[in-house]
Enzyme design. Sequence first.
Site, PDB file in Angstrom:
ATOM      1  N   ASP A  47      -5.678 -15.044  -1.054  1.00 49.11           N
ATOM      2  CA  ASP A  47      -5.720 -14.327  -0.187  1.00 49.11           C
ATOM      3  C   ASP A  47      -6.679 -15.198   0.650  1.00 49.11           C
ATOM      4  O   ASP A  47      -6.630 -15.030   1.647  1.00 49.11           O
ATOM      5  CB  ASP A  47      -6.204 -12.914  -0.989  1.00 49.11           C
ATOM      6  CG  ASP A  47      -5.456 -12.119  -0.552  1.00 49.11           C
ATOM      7  OD1 ASP A  47      -5.125 -11.356   0.009  1.00 49.11           O
ATOM      8  OD2 ASP A  47      -5.840 -10.856  -1.442  1.00 49.11           O
ATOM      9  N   GLU A  70      -9.326  -8.569   5.294  1.00 49.78           N
ATOM     10  CA  GLU A  70      -9.738  -7.737   4.213  1.00 49.78           C
ATOM     11  C   GLU A  70     -11.013  -8.876   3.984  1.00 49.78           C
ATOM     12  O   GLU A  70     -11.657  -8.093   3.061  1.00 49.78           O
ATOM     13  CB  GLU A  70      -8.286  -7.895   3.174  1.00 49.78           C
ATOM     14  CG  GLU A  70      -8.552  -6.858   2.082  1.00 49.78           C
ATOM     15  CD  GLU A  70      -7.506  -6.373   1.860  1.00 49.78           C
ATOM     16  OE1 GLU A  70      -7.746  -5.136   1.042  1.00 49.78           O
ATOM     17  OE2 GLU A  70      -6.321  -7.409   1.746  1.00 49.78           O
ATOM     18  N   ASP A 135      -3.807  -8.889   7.579  1.00 50.18           N
ATOM     19  CA  ASP A 135      -3.700  -9.212   5.601  1.00 50.18           C
ATOM     20  C   ASP A 135      -2.498 -10.331   4.863  1.00 50.18           C
ATOM     21  O   ASP A 135      -1.712 -10.219   5.044  1.00 50.18           O
ATOM     22  CB  ASP A 135      -2.486  -7.651   5.196  1.00 50.18           C
ATOM     23  CG  ASP A 135      -3.263  -6.981   3.989  1.00 50.18           C
ATOM     24  OD1 ASP A 135      -3.780  -8.039   3.171  1.00 50.18           O
ATOM     25  OD2 ASP A 135      -2.721  -5.857   3.409  1.00 50.18           O
ATOM     26  N   ILE A 137      -2.614 -11.180   1.928  1.00 47.61           N
ATOM     27  CA  ILE A 137      -1.718 -11.539   1.058  1.00 47.61           C
ATOM     28  C   ILE A 137      -1.597  -9.369   0.459  1.00 47.61           C
ATOM     29  O   ILE A 137      -2.373  -8.759   0.261  1.00 47.61           O
ATOM     30  CB  ILE A 137      -1.818 -11.324  -0.525  1.00 47.61           C
ATOM     31  CG1 ILE A 137      -1.820 -13.120  -0.117  1.00 47.61           C
ATOM     32  CG2 ILE A 137      -0.908 -11.106  -1.195  1.00 47.61           C
ATOM     33  CD1 ILE A 137      -1.227 -14.106  -1.283  1.00 47.61           C
ATOM     34  N   ASP A 138      -0.275  -9.243   1.258  1.00 51.19           N
ATOM     35  CA  ASP A 138      -0.194  -7.320   1.496  1.00 51.19           C
ATOM     36  C   ASP A 138       0.915  -6.770   0.071  1.00 51.19           C
ATOM     37  O   ASP A 138       2.139  -7.602  -0.068  1.00 51.19           O
ATOM     38  CB  ASP A 138       0.290  -7.197   3.121  1.00 51.19           C
ATOM     39  CG  ASP A 138       0.757  -5.878   2.693  1.00 51.19           C
ATOM     40  OD1 ASP A 138      -0.189  -4.876   2.457  1.00 51.19           O
ATOM     41  OD2 ASP A 138       1.500  -5.028   3.710  1.00 51.19           O
ATOM     42  N   THR A 140      -0.225  -7.024  -3.881  1.00 47.67           N
ATOM     43  CA  THR A 140      -0.890  -7.621  -4.758  1.00 47.67           C
ATOM     44  C   THR A 140      -0.450  -8.191  -5.758  1.00 47.67           C
ATOM     45  O   THR A 140       0.144  -8.645  -5.920  1.00 47.67           O
ATOM     46  CB  THR A 140      -2.450  -6.950  -4.795  1.00 47.67           C
ATOM     47  OG1 THR A 140      -3.264  -6.871  -3.886  1.00 47.67           O
ATOM     48  CG2 THR A 140      -2.929  -7.708  -6.050  1.00 47.67           C
ATOM     49  N   HIS A 242      -0.371   5.229  -4.526  1.00 48.26           N
ATOM     50  CA  HIS A 242      -0.428   4.506  -2.657  1.00 48.26           C
ATOM     51  C   HIS A 242       0.427   5.312  -2.352  1.00 48.26           C
ATOM     52  O   HIS A 242       0.213   5.514  -0.410  1.00 48.26           O
ATOM     53  CB  HIS A 242       0.382   3.048  -2.961  1.00 48.26           C
ATOM     54  CG  HIS A 242      -0.397   1.870  -3.535  1.00 48.26           C
ATOM     55  ND1 HIS A 242      -0.567   0.482  -3.388  1.00 48.26           N
ATOM     56  CD2 HIS A 242      -2.044   2.123  -3.965  1.00 48.26           C
ATOM     57  CE1 HIS A 242      -0.753  -0.241  -3.439  1.00 48.26           C
ATOM     58  NE2 HIS A 242      -2.117   0.746  -3.928  1.00 48.26           N
ATOM     59  N   SER A 266       4.313  -3.841  -0.009  1.00 50.27           N
ATOM     60  CA  SER A 266       3.939  -4.027   1.220  1.00 50.27           C
ATOM     61  C   SER A 266       4.068  -4.114   2.979  1.00 50.27           C
ATOM     62  O   SER A 266       5.374  -3.189   2.303  1.00 50.27           O
ATOM     63  CB  SER A 266       4.028  -5.893   0.864  1.00 50.27           C
ATOM     64  OG  SER A 266       5.012  -6.087   1.556  1.00 50.27           O
ATOM     65  N   LYS A 269       8.300  -3.106   3.979  1.00 49.83           N
ATOM     66  CA  LYS A 269       9.698  -1.864   3.600  1.00 49.83           C
ATOM     67  C   LYS A 269       9.602  -1.634   5.236  1.00 49.83           C
ATOM     68  O   LYS A 269      10.307  -1.043   5.960  1.00 49.83           O
ATOM     69  CB  LYS A 269       8.376  -0.969   2.991  1.00 49.83           C
ATOM     70  CG  LYS A 269       8.028  -1.213   1.928  1.00 49.83           C
ATOM     71  CD  LYS A 269       7.607   0.549   1.172  1.00 49.83           C
ATOM     72  CE  LYS A 269       6.179   0.579   1.577  1.00 49.83           C
ATOM     73  NZ  LYS A 269       5.440  -0.278   0.777  1.00 49.83           N
ATOM     74  N   ARG A 283       5.294   6.547   3.230  1.00 47.86           N
ATOM     75  CA  ARG A 283       4.102   6.890   3.036  1.00 47.86           C
ATOM     76  C   ARG A 283       2.799   8.072   2.525  1.00 47.86           C
ATOM     77  O   ARG A 283       3.316   8.095   3.078  1.00 47.86           O
ATOM     78  CB  ARG A 283       3.221   5.932   3.108  1.00 47.86           C
ATOM     79  CG  ARG A 283       2.298   5.025   2.574  1.00 47.86           C
ATOM     80  CD  ARG A 283       1.347   3.943   2.640  1.00 47.86           C
ATOM     81  NE  ARG A 283       0.222   3.722   2.760  1.00 47.86           N
ATOM     82  CZ  ARG A 283       0.343   2.638   1.398  1.00 47.86           C
ATOM     83  NH1 ARG A 283       0.904   1.941   1.145  1.00 47.86           N
ATOM     84  NH2 ARG A 283      -1.083   2.096   0.938  1.00 47.86           N
ATOM     85  N   ASP A 296      -2.907  -2.885   7.281  1.00 47.16           N
ATOM     86  CA  ASP A 296      -1.074  -2.081   6.549  1.00 47.16           C
ATOM     87  C   ASP A 296      -0.490  -2.238   7.314  1.00 47.16           C
ATOM     88  O   ASP A 296       0.302  -1.729   6.559  1.00 47.16           O
ATOM     89  CB  ASP A 296      -2.368  -1.459   5.306  1.00 47.16           C
ATOM     90  CG  ASP A 296      -3.285  -2.531   4.203  1.00 47.16           C
ATOM     91  OD1 ASP A 296      -2.699  -3.638   3.809  1.00 47.16           O
ATOM     92  OD2 ASP A 296      -3.673  -1.769   3.483  1.00 47.16           O
TER      93      ASP A 296
END
Length: 354
Positions: A47, A70, A135, A137-138, A140, A242, A266, A269, A283, A296
């Site tokens: 990150d 972030e 972001d 690293i979306d 984790t 989530h 992440s 999608k 989501r 995100d």
Amino acid sequence: MTTLYLRELEIAQLAVQRAAQLTKRVFHETAKGTVSKDDASPVTIGDFGAQALIIAALRHNFPADAVVAEEEAAPLRADPALRDRIWELVRSTKLEDVGAEGLLGGGVRDVDAMLEVIDRGGSKGGRVGRVWAIDPIDGTKGFLRGGQYAVCLGLLVDGDVKVGVLGCPNLPVDDAAPLTADIGANQTDDEGRGVLFSAVVGQGATSRPLGPGALKEGKKIAMKAVTDMASASFCESVEAGHSNQSDSAQIAQKLGITKPSVRMDSQAKYGSIARGAGDIYLRLPTSKTYQEKIWDHAAGDLIVREAGGQVTDTTGARLDFGVGRTLANNKGVVAAPAAVHGQVIKAVREVLKL
């Protein structure tokens, strides 16, 4: 065709590609499939390192632009060992590896500059001016398990997304490859994996192979036309925290969708449905108080819309990226081909009793 934002697009693609190379190196050298999440975890190292590289490129090319990201450097100032470990990674990630020397600047000159660069991500965002949302690293847990994750970068101008780039190292390069049940795990970057998605407002969306060296040739992508909802596929988050997976199942049933959902981490999608590998992304809110972060969703939102889709919240309202660092005015995300988005929203509203 308008030529607006073409320079921003090129820099964003190169910066994301370079940061993605760093994250891949972190995984192969450090992660080894672990799913621990302590302060010195691979995702923490990746990150900070990826954020430093991306912001350094933006600062070199667009010094007046604000950045929403972030991470902040305070933990590194308090942990010299971790700081030095990340600096070594950033220092040794070569510009020429992604054909970017001269475009992304000279990189980060020393460890103090790295800390200062990381802290440039503290903008509050808003409706005025140019703001980059990052972001590094979306996804984790997807990253740690060798599944799906994304390096994400979007440019907002007066609160609207104008440029979006997603680096997805573990997605198949083949745009026609369908989403499979195992896409969320054990998909590390073997031959034939690694995709760079991008879009500029009004210019469509593109995918290209993600790798070292100069940018590879891209091709236009488009969402698949859904002619029979029973054969449609939808994707959602792996983590139940989530997205409300039971509500998703009810919505799918109401729509007549018979395939099980594909669960992956992440903004991969967004890229997957934009190129027609999947059809719908849900989501759904799990909390009345949780607010999605703009980093995100910004890049993925534009890429899907430019590929012929529509992205809204669960009420049918467009995502509002001009509020600040969060999507405070929205609840949940519904992304689908434009022709059937209204039908999906109707089912969402009925199940959620909106």
